[in-house]
Write a protein that holds these residues in place. Structure first.
Motif, PDB file in Angstrom:
ATOM      1  N   ARG A 132       0.988  -1.336   0.138  1.00  0.00           N
ATOM      2  CA  ARG A 132      -0.164  -0.214  -0.383  1.00  0.00           C
ATOM      3  C   ARG A 132       0.600   1.003  -0.164  1.00  0.00           C
ATOM      4  O   ARG A 132       0.121   2.125   0.408  1.00  0.00           O
ATOM      5  N   THR A 133       1.884   1.227  -0.253  1.00  0.00           N
ATOM      6  CA  THR A 133       3.256   2.385  -0.739  1.00  0.00           C
ATOM      7  C   THR A 133       3.450   2.558  -1.959  1.00  0.00           C
ATOM      8  O   THR A 133       3.228   3.591  -2.315  1.00  0.00           O
ATOM      9  N   ASP A 134       3.055   1.680  -2.892  1.00  0.00           N
ATOM     10  CA  ASP A 134       3.740   1.988  -4.428  1.00  0.00           C
ATOM     11  C   ASP A 134       3.283   0.697  -5.762  1.00  0.00           C
ATOM     12  O   ASP A 134       3.136  -0.335  -4.778  1.00  0.00           O
ATOM     13  N   GLY A 135       3.424   1.133  -6.446  1.00  0.00           N
ATOM     14  CA  GLY A 135       2.461   0.254  -7.842  1.00  0.00           C
ATOM     15  C   GLY A 135       2.358   0.178  -8.965  1.00  0.00           C
ATOM     16  O   GLY A 135       3.674   1.449  -8.851  1.00  0.00           O
ATOM     17  N   PHE A 136       1.844   0.069 -10.262  1.00  0.00           N
ATOM     18  CA  PHE A 136       1.686   0.131 -10.765  1.00  0.00           C
ATOM     19  C   PHE A 136       0.235   0.629 -11.399  1.00  0.00           C
ATOM     20  O   PHE A 136      -0.649   0.305 -10.949  1.00  0.00           O
ATOM     21  N   THR A 137      -0.101   1.346 -12.743  1.00  0.00           N
ATOM     22  CA  THR A 137      -0.973   2.167 -13.465  1.00  0.00           C
ATOM     23  C   THR A 137      -1.415   1.215 -14.627  1.00  0.00           C
ATOM     24  O   THR A 137      -1.008   2.068 -15.340  1.00  0.00           O
ATOM     25  N   PHE A 138      -2.572   1.183 -15.540  1.00  0.00           N
ATOM     26  CA  PHE A 138      -2.996   1.155 -16.381  1.00  0.00           C
ATOM     27  C   PHE A 138      -3.875   1.332 -16.605  1.00  0.00           C
ATOM     28  O   PHE A 138      -4.984   1.739 -15.838  1.00  0.00           O
ATOM     29  N   GLY A 139      -4.483   1.735 -17.928  1.00  0.00           N
ATOM     30  CA  GLY A 139      -6.235   2.054 -18.395  1.00  0.00           C
ATOM     31  C   GLY A 139      -5.873   2.955 -19.832  1.00  0.00           C
ATOM     32  O   GLY A 139      -4.970   3.030 -20.609  1.00  0.00           O
ATOM     33  N   ALA A 140      -6.765   3.071 -20.153  1.00  0.00           N
ATOM     34  CA  ALA A 140      -7.584   3.395 -21.532  1.00  0.00           C
ATOM     35  C   ALA A 140      -8.636   4.439 -21.257  1.00  0.00           C
ATOM     36  O   ALA A 140      -9.385   4.721 -20.491  1.00  0.00           O
ATOM     37  N   ASN A 141      -8.367   5.605 -22.147  1.00  0.00           N
ATOM     38  CA  ASN A 141      -9.897   6.486 -22.300  1.00  0.00           C
ATOM     39  C   ASN A 141     -10.922   5.393 -23.397  1.00  0.00           C
ATOM     40  O   ASN A 141     -10.723   4.637 -24.140  1.00  0.00           O
ATOM     41  N   ALA A 142     -11.836   6.199 -23.625  1.00  0.00           N
ATOM     42  CA  ALA A 142     -12.798   5.311 -24.321  1.00  0.00           C
ATOM     43  C   ALA A 142     -12.385   5.466 -25.200  1.00  0.00           C
ATOM     44  O   ALA A 142     -13.172   5.047 -26.500  1.00  0.00           O
ATOM     45  N   ALA A 143     -11.142   6.872 -26.055  1.00  0.00           N
ATOM     46  CA  ALA A 143     -11.446   6.407 -27.941  1.00  0.00           C
ATOM     47  C   ALA A 143      -9.674   5.452 -28.002  1.00  0.00           C
ATOM     48  O   ALA A 143      -9.209   4.959 -29.416  1.00  0.00           O
ATOM     49  N   GLY A 144      -9.384   4.195 -26.997  1.00  0.00           N
ATOM     50  CA  GLY A 144      -8.401   3.467 -27.044  1.00  0.00           C
ATOM     51  C   GLY A 144      -6.973   3.751 -26.662  1.00  0.00           C
ATOM     52  O   GLY A 144      -5.831   4.127 -26.364  1.00  0.00           O
ATOM     53  N   GLY A 145      -6.804   5.726 -25.994  1.00  0.00           N
ATOM     54  CA  GLY A 145      -5.617   6.264 -25.626  1.00  0.00           C
ATOM     55  C   GLY A 145      -5.216   5.335 -24.599  1.00  0.00           C
ATOM     56  O   GLY A 145      -5.624   5.255 -23.380  1.00  0.00           O
ATOM     57  N   GLN A 146      -3.913   4.903 -24.735  1.00  0.00           N
ATOM     58  CA  GLN A 146      -3.236   4.514 -23.513  1.00  0.00           C
ATOM     59  C   GLN A 146      -3.212   5.103 -22.072  1.00  0.00           C
ATOM     60  O   GLN A 146      -3.058   6.711 -22.160  1.00  0.00           O
TER      61      GLN A 146
END
Length: 726
Positions: A132-146
């Motif tokens: 609960r101190t550090d990690g990673f994030t990933f995702g996209a918007n509705a047009a596919g931008g990463q």
């Protein structure tokens, strides 16, 4: 002030910290009951945004999201369903983002790492050590931008981090679907840990709703790792026997310096980086003859400050686990600042070792060798940094850092001193993140300087839905020297309180409003006041997410050094002269769900030497989604001062156009006209990401005198990079 005063204050704060920390040392994970069970894929998966593989039908689902904004007291109205699975090489996720209101999605562009508030999006957060101190994030918007980045300090996101992964977004009338595969080689984790921290976040602009699977209080970002649920693996996550990436580059360019009157200079360069995973959670970065031609140009500002301005690091080599280095200290006391390295001299080679030794220990080590720069009168040097971080209590940590700069070259007439800094800090973070704080000490070592070379600083914060209480203290000795740091001011004591009280009406157009008082008081080392700025603000947030802030500001300055209040090299105000003035600041930010957005600010009132100041600034944006995003940054400053300064006016205009043909093909043009510096800057960049994390750049830059138009310098660079996993 007696010399021992800062130490006494620090001792009192340390006792306070320990009392708070003791109450949270063994607290249970807040959202321990939210558990998602992930199982190995029963079939191959194709990343196309279509959920038609048997593996998805057999995967568990996570739904029943909780509303975070506008209020965190109910379940989300917009439905989101998440499924995850994995195979030997990749972690997979598919998300069905249902629409509550029909119509087109809202996005700013398909460019990578878009602004969270201006896009319909889905992002998720993983904490492989569940610390609960550090990690990673990933995702996209509705047009596919990463979107990708690293998480540090309990949930702050560094989006400059860039990794190799794959995704697809498919749109339907009633929903949009995000599907992605994250190679295990692209994240850092430790073998044998079968429970990771996890949370999922959804932002829907039409309904102005932000939601999360594991509930998060509205005052915190959904990235807050204190509120993650648990990702439970059915077996140990796979690990690779080898994880080595080679990232070569080739560059060709031409530049011409018109002011020096020299001929065009051609350059052809080769170099590259290597990323070697010594363990799944420990990474070694190597670089030889690096080049940073693809880096964005800094945004110019009208500078009326008495001290050096800060510009962030944007170079990829320095970014992974960068928080170990640049999050040490405070925004105006950074013992290590990587922009001191290699921007005015060539980097010959460098190495970085960063990552986790286990759940509790993180390490960072860096060694960089630079060469002489005759043009900039900068001698070659070796830079060494070592930092260790030990997790203590529940989410707190103790950090240590040593920084060393050794001059290894020589230039006629240049005599730069060696410099070292050693420091330690304690970072407090309670299990619920309501209490946070820091306690820090630094000492520098510079030939010819002794005594008054310490830094002692601390802060404590209480942050609930209705209240924010903050107190920060700093002492920086007059001989403290951080030649590889960012410390714009020395020889002072600073006390900075902040109090904010929020109110939440049940009806009407206002979602929340609050009153905030903040102040920065500066004293010299004898504890005589030198300057202070205090502000009383009223802040309104409307239900459509637009905001309005009005502030009354009181300033007092007793100059400790000569200062030209126009920063145009005119006569300077005398040391010891005193200046008192008041001003009013108005700030309006539009609702983010509109294709036309704006942020406008007006500051008016008194100024130095009995003068007057009016500053109008803002940003206007319009998007032809998802392909074109146009922004215009502007600043107009009118200073009315007695002679010899008189009336001075500055204009800064910075139009920027982002064109995203696809989520892998970008074109950006940025023009900045700065009347204060008598400079017009043009930066044009074409980027084709022909494979994940592999690019072709074409960059054109120019600086010129605007009136009459006279070029100062121009350059054109073509660069190729390739990310090769061995």
């Amino acid at each position: 002030m007696k010399q021992h005063y800062p130490a006494q204050a620090i001792k009192l704060v340390l006792i306070f910290f320990c009392c708070i920390a003791g109450n949270h040392a063994f607290a249970q994970k807040v959202n321990a009951g939210y558990r998602y069970h992930i199982r190995r894929a029963a079939s191959p998966i194709t990343i196309d945004g279509v959920m038609d593989e048997p593996a998805w039908r057999n995967a568990d689902s996570a739904a029943n999201f909780h509303m975070v904004l506008p209020m965190d007291t109910s379940m989300a109205k917009v439905k989101t369903v998440v499924r995850m699975t994995y195979d030997q090489n990749n972690l997979y996720i598919i998300v069905i983002n249902y629409k509550l209101l029909r119509g087109p999605y809202m996005v700013e562009s398909m460019k990578r790492d878009w602004a969270f508030q201006k896009n319909d999006n889905f992002i998720f957060f993983i904490d492989p050590f569940d610390a609960r101190t550090d990690g990673f994030t990933f995702g996209a918007n509705a047009a596919g931008g990463q979107w990708d980045g690293t998480l540090y300090a309990g949930g702050s996101a560094d989006l400059m981090w860039d990794q190799k992964w794959y995704s697809a977004v498919k749109n339907y009338p009633d929903k949009w679907v995000f599907e992605a595969s994250i190679p295990f080689k692209s994240i850092r984790y430790k073998k044998g840990i079968k429970e990771w921290g996890i949370n999922f976040s959804r932002n829907d602009l039409k309904t102005t709703e932000k939601s999360a699977w594991a509930p998060v209080p509205r005052q915190f970002p959904t990235a807050a790792l204190a509120y993650t649920g648990t990702l439970v693996w059915d077996e140990d996550p796979p690990t690779s026997s080898s994880n080595i990436s080679i990232i070569p580059y080739a560059l060709a360019g031409v530049s011409k310096d018109y002011q020096a009157g020299t001929s065009a200079a051609f350059k052809r360069e080769f170099g590259g980086d290597a990323k070697i995973s010594l363990t799944p959670s420990l990474n070694l970065d190597l670089t030889v003859n690096p080049d940073f031609s693809q880096v964005d140009v800094d945004q110019q500002v009208v500078n009326l400050n008495r001290y050096e301005l800060f510009f962030p690091e944007k170079r990829q080599f320095f970014l992974e686990n960068g928080d170990l280095f640049y999050n040490f200290g405070y925004s105006d006391i950074r013992p290590f600042f990587s922009r001191r390295i290699g921007l005015n001299q060539p980097i010959d080679f460098g190495a970085r070792l960063t990552g986790k030794l286990n759940k509790d220990w993180r390490i960072g080590a860096m060694d960089i060798q630079t060469g002489n720069s005759v043009d900039n009168n900068v001698e070659a040097a070796n830079y060494g940094v070592i930092t260790l971080q030990r997790r203590v209590l529940d989410r707190s940590n103790i950090g240590f850092m040593f920084i060393n700069k050794d001059i290894t070259g020589s230039l006629p007439g240049v005599n730069t001193a060696n410099n070292s800094t050693i420091g330690a800090e304690f970072n407090l973070a309670s299990s619920s993140n309501v209490w946070t704080g820091k306690l820090m000490g630094l000492k520098s070592f510079t030939p010819g300087k002794s005594g008054h070379d310490l830094v002692l600083a601390d802060h404590i914060q209480y942050f609930s839905r209705h209240w924010q209480l903050y107190l920060q203290e700093e002492y920086v000795g007059k001989n403290y020297t951080a030649s590889v740091g960012y410390v714009p001011r020395v020889g002072y004591v600073k006390v900075s309180p902040l109090i904010l009280r929020n109110f939440f009406p049940k009806k009407g157009p206002i979602l929340a409003h609050g009153i905030q008082f903040s102040s920065n008081y500066f004293f010299d080392e004898s504890f005589k006041r030198t300057d202070n700025e205090s502000a009383l603000s009223y802040i309104m947030t409307f239900r459509n997410k637009s905001t309005f802030t009005i502030s009354g500001i009181n300033d007092y300055v007793m100059l400790q050094q000569k200062f030209d209040p126009t920063n145009t090299r005119k006569d300077s105000l005398a040391i010891g002269s005193q200046h008192r003035y008041n001003s009013i600041d108005l700030l309006l930010v539009s609702k983010p769900q509109s294709v036309f957005t704006y942020q406008v600010e007006a500051l008016g009132g008194g100024y130095y030497d009995g003068g007057h100041r009016l500053t109008l600034s803002g940003t206007i944006g319009y998007r032809f989604q998802p392909y074109v995003n146009i922004a215009l940054n502007g600043n107009y400053t009118d200073l009315r001062l007695p002679q010899p300064y008189g009336d001075t006016r500055f204009t800064l205009i910075g139009p920027k156009v982002d064109v995203t043909f696809t989520n892998n093909l970008y074109f950006t043009t940025y023009v900045q006209y700065n009347d204060q510096q008598k400079n017009m800057n043009v930066n044009t960049r074409f980027q084709w990401r022909y494979r994940p994390a592999s690019d072709i750049f074409i960059v054109y830059g120019e600086n010129s005198m605007p009136s009459p138009y006279t070029p100062k310098n121009r350059q054109l660079v073509v660069k190729w990079t390739y990310w090769w996993n061995i």
